[in-house]
Design a protein around this motif. Structure first.
Motif, PDB file in Angstrom:
ATOM      1  N   TRP A 115       0.762  -1.123  -0.119  1.00  0.00           N
ATOM      2  CA  TRP A 115      -0.023  -0.052   0.087  1.00  0.00           C
ATOM      3  C   TRP A 115       0.739   1.222   0.146  1.00  0.00           C
ATOM      4  CZ3 TRP A 115      -5.403   0.130   1.898  1.00  0.00           C
ATOM      5  CH2 TRP A 115      -6.185  -1.360   2.051  1.00  0.00           C
ATOM      6  N   THR A 116       0.301   2.284  -0.826  1.00  0.00           N
ATOM      7  CA  THR A 116       1.107   3.604  -0.651  1.00  0.00           C
ATOM      8  C   THR A 116       0.684   4.339   0.814  1.00  0.00           C
ATOM      9  OG1 THR A 116      -0.572   4.654  -1.887  1.00  0.00           O
ATOM     10  CG2 THR A 116       1.052   3.462  -3.091  1.00  0.00           C
ATOM     11  N   VAL A 117       1.279   5.486   1.156  1.00  0.00           N
ATOM     12  CA  VAL A 117       0.884   6.278   1.996  1.00  0.00           C
ATOM     13  C   VAL A 117      -0.620   6.787   1.970  1.00  0.00           C
ATOM     14  CG1 VAL A 117       1.411   8.334   3.289  1.00  0.00           C
ATOM     15  CG2 VAL A 117       3.204   6.979   2.424  1.00  0.00           C
ATOM     16  N   SER A 140       1.089  -5.688   8.829  1.00  0.00           N
ATOM     17  CA  SER A 140       1.233  -6.291   7.316  1.00  0.00           C
ATOM     18  C   SER A 140       2.458  -6.976   7.295  1.00  0.00           C
ATOM     19  CB  SER A 140       1.440  -5.156   6.295  1.00  0.00           C
ATOM     20  OG  SER A 140       1.405  -5.606   5.304  1.00  0.00           O
ATOM     21  N   PHE A 141       2.423  -7.725   6.347  1.00  0.00           N
ATOM     22  CA  PHE A 141       3.695  -8.883   6.090  1.00  0.00           C
ATOM     23  C   PHE A 141       4.656  -8.209   5.446  1.00  0.00           C
ATOM     24  CE2 PHE A 141       0.752 -12.396   6.535  1.00  0.00           C
ATOM     25  CZ  PHE A 141       1.607 -13.478   7.213  1.00  0.00           C
ATOM     26  N   TRP A 142       3.903  -6.847   4.560  1.00  0.00           N
ATOM     27  CA  TRP A 142       4.860  -6.236   3.834  1.00  0.00           C
ATOM     28  C   TRP A 142       5.659  -4.823   4.558  1.00  0.00           C
ATOM     29  CZ3 TRP A 142       5.185  -7.349  -1.475  1.00  0.00           C
ATOM     30  CH2 TRP A 142       4.460  -8.325  -2.042  1.00  0.00           C
ATOM     31  N   PRO A 143       6.913  -4.909   4.504  1.00  0.00           N
ATOM     32  CA  PRO A 143       7.601  -3.820   5.218  1.00  0.00           C
ATOM     33  C   PRO A 143       7.258  -2.481   4.690  1.00  0.00           C
ATOM     34  CG  PRO A 143       9.111  -5.571   5.051  1.00  0.00           C
ATOM     35  CD  PRO A 143       7.829  -5.822   4.255  1.00  0.00           C
ATOM     36  N   ALA A 147       5.587   0.890   6.762  1.00  0.00           N
ATOM     37  CA  ALA A 147       6.326   1.967   6.651  1.00  0.00           C
ATOM     38  C   ALA A 147       5.222   3.200   6.023  1.00  0.00           C
ATOM     39  CB  ALA A 147       7.610   2.087   5.686  1.00  0.00           C
ATOM     40  N   ALA A 148       4.527   2.909   5.055  1.00  0.00           N
ATOM     41  CA  ALA A 148       3.355   3.681   4.849  1.00  0.00           C
ATOM     42  C   ALA A 148       2.382   3.982   5.888  1.00  0.00           C
ATOM     43  CB  ALA A 148       2.505   3.009   3.448  1.00  0.00           C
ATOM     44  N   LEU A 149       2.041   2.950   6.788  1.00  0.00           N
ATOM     45  CA  LEU A 149       1.361   3.262   7.677  1.00  0.00           C
ATOM     46  C   LEU A 149       1.967   4.111   8.692  1.00  0.00           C
ATOM     47  CD1 LEU A 149      -0.024  -0.513   8.401  1.00  0.00           C
ATOM     48  CD2 LEU A 149      -1.358   1.496   7.814  1.00  0.00           C
TER      49      LEU A 149
END
Length: 253
Positions: A115-117, A140-143, A147-149
């Motif tokens: 996901w983007t910011v 998320s599994f996705w770093p 980071a976007a969160l």
């Protein structure tokens, strides 16, 4: 006390990731509800686990290729039981409203994929606007998504999900500023030092997805902070019974 987290709601008694499953989790005494969110083709946030619609609705194809209106027309309950015919895929806004009317149960929200910011703000915005910051953890599994969160709403608590346990996992968690690192249960068996390393770094550990009494006992024995389960009703009762037995045991036993 170990926190009970209902995996996709009380998914043993109602279709996963639906308002019926979330209501059942609340009634079962779950401390938290875990759910998954994805984006539709027109950028709406809906609650569904798989990238495809096929497994849990009467639709076919990718969630991201359908508009919100198209997704909302689908039946998300008949696959589970005739009693749930007509159940709809919830929007994230509906979940926020449910939380506001169901005190005592918090939310563990997983964003699927990258996901983007700006996209992440579609999740964090309603949480903040509703004043639910203290009752929600986003993960998320996705770093990159974590980071976007962080950029979208740094005040929200965040978690990193693990399917593997790289040597630098603690460094990754610290770089992302998460407060919990949530591994698959087998990782605690395969890497006996993992829990200790995470705890020493000040991180909570919410293990997934454990449904058997023997697995709950092992997880509690090593000191996990929370258990994510498809049987929150049974886990809550099992933990309560253990606490009662401990409180009534004779001194020295």
């Amino acid at each position: 006390m170990t926190v009970v987290i209902a995996h996709r709601g009380n998914s043993a008694v109602a279709p996963q990731n639906t308002l019926a499953a979330f209501e059942a989790a609340w009634r079962a005494g779950a401390d938290m509800i875990e759910l998954d969110v994805q984006l539709t083709a027109d950028g709406a946030v809906v609650v569904i686990h798989d990238d495809d619609l096929d497994a849990t609705t009467d639709g076919t194809g990718r969630v991201g290729d359908h508009t919100l209106e198209q997704v909302r027309e689908l039946d998300a309950g008949s696959w589970f039981s005739p009693a749930f015919v007509g159940t709809r895929v919830p929007t994230f806004d509906e979940v926020v409203q449910l939380l506001l009317t169901r005190p005592g149960t918090d939310l563990l929200c997983e964003l699927k994929g990258e996901w983007t910011v700006e996209q992440a703000r579609k999740v964090t915005g309603p949480i903040v606007e509703a004043g639910l910051e203290e009752r929600v953890i986003v993960q998320s599994f996705w770093p990159g998504t974590v980071a976007a969160l962080r950029e979208a709403a740094p005040q929200l608590r965040r978690g990193l999900l693990l399917l593997e346990a790289p040597e630098d996992v603690v460094d990754r968690c610290q770089e992302l500023g998460v407060m919990t690192c949530n591994p698959h249960g087998m990782l605690l068996v395969q890497h006996p030092d993992l829990l200790g390393r995470l705890h020493e770094a000040g991180l909570q550990v919410m293990v997934w997805t454990l449904d058997e009494t023997a697995h709950w006992a092992a997880a509690v024995a090593v000191g996990v902070d929370a258990i994510i389960t498809n049987r929150p009703d049974r886990l809550a009762g099992w933990l309560a019974a253990r606490q009662t037995d401990s409180a009534t045991a004779p001194a020295g036993v």
